[in-house]
Design a protein around this motif. Structure first.
Motif, PDB file in Angstrom:
ATOM      1  N   LEU A 202      13.125  18.310  32.465  1.00  0.00           N
ATOM      2  CA  LEU A 202      12.952  18.431  33.908  1.00  0.00           C
ATOM      3  C   LEU A 202      11.736  17.628  34.352  1.00  0.00           C
ATOM      4  O   LEU A 202      10.777  17.455  33.589  1.00  0.00           O
ATOM      5  N   VAL A 203      11.758  17.162  35.593  1.00  0.00           N
ATOM      6  CA  VAL A 203      10.593  16.558  36.218  1.00  0.00           C
ATOM      7  C   VAL A 203      10.590  16.975  37.687  1.00  0.00           C
ATOM      8  O   VAL A 203      11.612  17.410  38.231  1.00  0.00           O
ATOM      9  N   GLU A 204       9.440  16.810  38.317  1.00  0.00           N
ATOM     10  CA  GLU A 204       9.357  17.135  39.738  1.00  0.00           C
ATOM     11  C   GLU A 204       9.920  15.990  40.564  1.00  0.00           C
ATOM     12  O   GLU A 204       9.625  14.812  40.313  1.00  0.00           O
ATOM     13  N   ASP A 205      10.712  16.320  41.547  1.00  0.00           N
ATOM     14  CA  ASP A 205      11.356  15.310  42.379  1.00  0.00           C
ATOM     15  C   ASP A 205      10.323  14.577  43.245  1.00  0.00           C
ATOM     16  O   ASP A 205       9.386  15.183  43.764  1.00  0.00           O
ATOM     17  N   GLY A 206      10.503  13.266  43.372  1.00  0.00           N
ATOM     18  CA  GLY A 206       9.661  12.495  44.266  1.00  0.00           C
ATOM     19  C   GLY A 206       8.297  12.134  43.730  1.00  0.00           C
ATOM     20  O   GLY A 206       7.416  11.736  44.505  1.00  0.00           O
ATOM     21  N   VAL A 207       8.061  12.232  42.428  1.00  0.00           N
ATOM     22  CA  VAL A 207       6.749  11.941  41.858  1.00  0.00           C
ATOM     23  C   VAL A 207       6.475  10.448  41.829  1.00  0.00           C
ATOM     24  O   VAL A 207       5.373   9.986  42.087  1.00  0.00           O
ATOM     25  N   GLY A 208       7.461   9.647  41.499  1.00  0.00           N
ATOM     26  CA  GLY A 208       7.255   8.200  41.390  1.00  0.00           C
ATOM     27  C   GLY A 208       8.036   7.639  40.222  1.00  0.00           C
ATOM     28  O   GLY A 208       9.169   8.046  39.968  1.00  0.00           O
ATOM     29  N   ARG A 209       7.454   6.690  39.495  1.00  0.00           N
ATOM     30  CA  ARG A 209       8.123   6.098  38.346  1.00  0.00           C
ATOM     31  C   ARG A 209       8.377   7.170  37.294  1.00  0.00           C
ATOM     32  O   ARG A 209       7.646   8.149  37.161  1.00  0.00           O
ATOM     33  N   VAL A 210       9.434   6.959  36.522  1.00  0.00           N
ATOM     34  CA  VAL A 210       9.872   7.989  35.585  1.00  0.00           C
ATOM     35  C   VAL A 210       8.814   8.263  34.523  1.00  0.00           C
ATOM     36  O   VAL A 210       8.642   9.405  34.075  1.00  0.00           O
ATOM     37  N   GLN A 211       8.060   7.246  34.080  1.00  0.00           N
ATOM     38  CA  GLN A 211       7.012   7.474  33.084  1.00  0.00           C
ATOM     39  C   GLN A 211       5.955   8.440  33.617  1.00  0.00           C
ATOM     40  O   GLN A 211       5.507   9.347  32.911  1.00  0.00           O
ATOM     41  N   GLU A 212       5.579   8.246  34.876  1.00  0.00           N
ATOM     42  CA  GLU A 212       4.590   9.124  35.502  1.00  0.00           C
ATOM     43  C   GLU A 212       5.147  10.534  35.676  1.00  0.00           C
ATOM     44  O   GLU A 212       4.452  11.528  35.456  1.00  0.00           O
ATOM     45  N   ALA A 213       6.429  10.603  36.073  1.00  0.00           N
ATOM     46  CA  ALA A 213       7.057  11.907  36.297  1.00  0.00           C
ATOM     47  C   ALA A 213       7.139  12.725  35.008  1.00  0.00           C
ATOM     48  O   ALA A 213       6.887  13.932  35.002  1.00  0.00           O
ATOM     49  N   VAL A 214       7.476  12.060  33.900  1.00  0.00           N
ATOM     50  CA  VAL A 214       7.592  12.762  32.614  1.00  0.00           C
ATOM     51  C   VAL A 214       6.245  13.311  32.172  1.00  0.00           C
ATOM     52  O   VAL A 214       6.144  14.442  31.684  1.00  0.00           O
ATOM     53  N   ARG A 215       5.180  12.527  32.339  1.00  0.00           N
ATOM     54  CA  ARG A 215       3.857  12.977  31.922  1.00  0.00           C
ATOM     55  C   ARG A 215       3.319  14.079  32.834  1.00  0.00           C
ATOM     56  O   ARG A 215       2.608  14.976  32.397  1.00  0.00           O
ATOM     57  N   LYS A 216       3.661  14.006  34.118  1.00  0.00           N
ATOM     58  CA  LYS A 216       3.164  15.006  35.066  1.00  0.00           C
ATOM     59  C   LYS A 216       3.878  16.342  34.890  1.00  0.00           C
ATOM     60  O   LYS A 216       3.302  17.397  35.156  1.00  0.00           O
ATOM     61  N   GLY A 217       5.138  16.305  34.465  1.00  0.00           N
ATOM     62  CA  GLY A 217       5.839  17.548  34.185  1.00  0.00           C
ATOM     63  C   GLY A 217       6.593  18.102  35.366  1.00  0.00           C
ATOM     64  O   GLY A 217       7.047  17.367  36.249  1.00  0.00           O
ATOM     65  N   PHE A 218       6.702  19.425  35.414  1.00  0.00           N
ATOM     66  CA  PHE A 218       7.522  20.067  36.433  1.00  0.00           C
ATOM     67  C   PHE A 218       6.958  21.439  36.756  1.00  0.00           C
ATOM     68  O   PHE A 218       6.046  21.946  36.088  1.00  0.00           O
TER      69      PHE A 218
END
Length: 262
Positions: A202-218
């Motif tokens: 899972l990732v949070e919607d609207g975070v940005g690039r997928v690499q950033e979204a994966v590291r930021k989490g959910f």
């Protein structure tokens, strides 16, 4: 006055210094007992893993705080870098932020963290599908499902998929790990060309690039007994597993919901 009558005349209390001393020390002893906080109140003080993030009810740090200071299923551990860790599906998730007011928290898979990739040359270790205990945690609104494909040949991927490579595979550094949203057009193509594991995340919607979204989490939300009434009256929240009920630890004793203002 008759000398004999003087012997039997009642004397004021201060006339007997020994009795006066006994009463004084008994008063001090009783006062100290009444002012001593209940031991559960002191035991359940908030703590931190080291990164200034407060750990309190419904969470408790396993091995450092008593289980009755938290809610069942909310035990966490502390990583060497000072971050609290939540174990989900036998996988360590870093708790990046806890929002006590709306009962939610942001977590990220530890294998995708910046501190982990800095020691593994950017390679990603295999992980497991996320399975949440339905009675404790649930996915918060506005989160997106993501699929991780291991064992991908980056040279065979079209240019539009190059930005979806989140690192090399820890099992085989010459292969890559590709992250795609479930509704992406190229999912079937990547599934055919990547020979390794396939993991849902899972990732949070609207975070940005997928690499950033994966590291930021959910974001996850939780369900536990409400602590606000107890904490607003000066108590420390907890849970008695023997009777499976919420408890409010106050300075005088244990209460059912809140401290007695008297």
């Amino acid at each position: 006055m008759n000398p004999i009558s003087l012997l039997f005349t009642p004397k004021p209390l201060y006339y007997y210094p020994l009795i006066h001393s006994y009463i004084f020390f008994f008063y001090l002893f009783a006062t100290n007992i009444s002012c001593s906080p209940d031991p559960n109140f002191d035991t359940c003080q908030p703590q931190t893993c080291g990164n200034n993030q407060t750990i309190t009810y419904p969470f408790y740090i396993h091995g450092r705080q008593e289980p009755f200071c938290g809610y069942p299923g909310f035990d966490i551990s502390c990583a060497p870098n000072g971050f609290p860790i939540l174990n989900l599906s036998n996988t360590h998730y870093i708790i990046d932020q806890i929002f006590y007011q709306n009962q939610s928290l942001r977590v990220s898979n530890a294998v995708f963290s910046i501190s982990n990739t800095s020691t593994t040359k950017g390679c990603v270790s295999p992980t497991q599908n996320l399975t949440l205990p339905s009675t404790v945690f649930r996915v918060a609104p506005n989160q997106r499902e993501l699929t991780l494909f291991y064992g991908c040949d980056s040279l065979s991927l079209p240019r539009e998929l190059q930005d979806h490579i989140i690192g090399c595979s820890a099992e085989k550094e010459t292969s890559s790990v590709v992250a795609l949203y479930k509704d992406a057009e190229n999912v079937s193509f990547v599934a055919k060309n990547c020979k390794g594991e396939v993991v849902d995340s899972l990732v949070e919607d609207g975070v940005g690039r997928v690499q950033e979204a994966v590291r930021k989490g959910f974001l996850l939300s939780w369900t536990a007994s409400d602590c606000s009434e107890c904490s607003n009256t000066g108590g420390k929240c907890g849970f008695d597993s023997s009777i499976y009920k919420f408890r409010c630890y106050c300075t005088d004793r244990v209460h059912a919901a809140k401290c007695d203002p008297g």
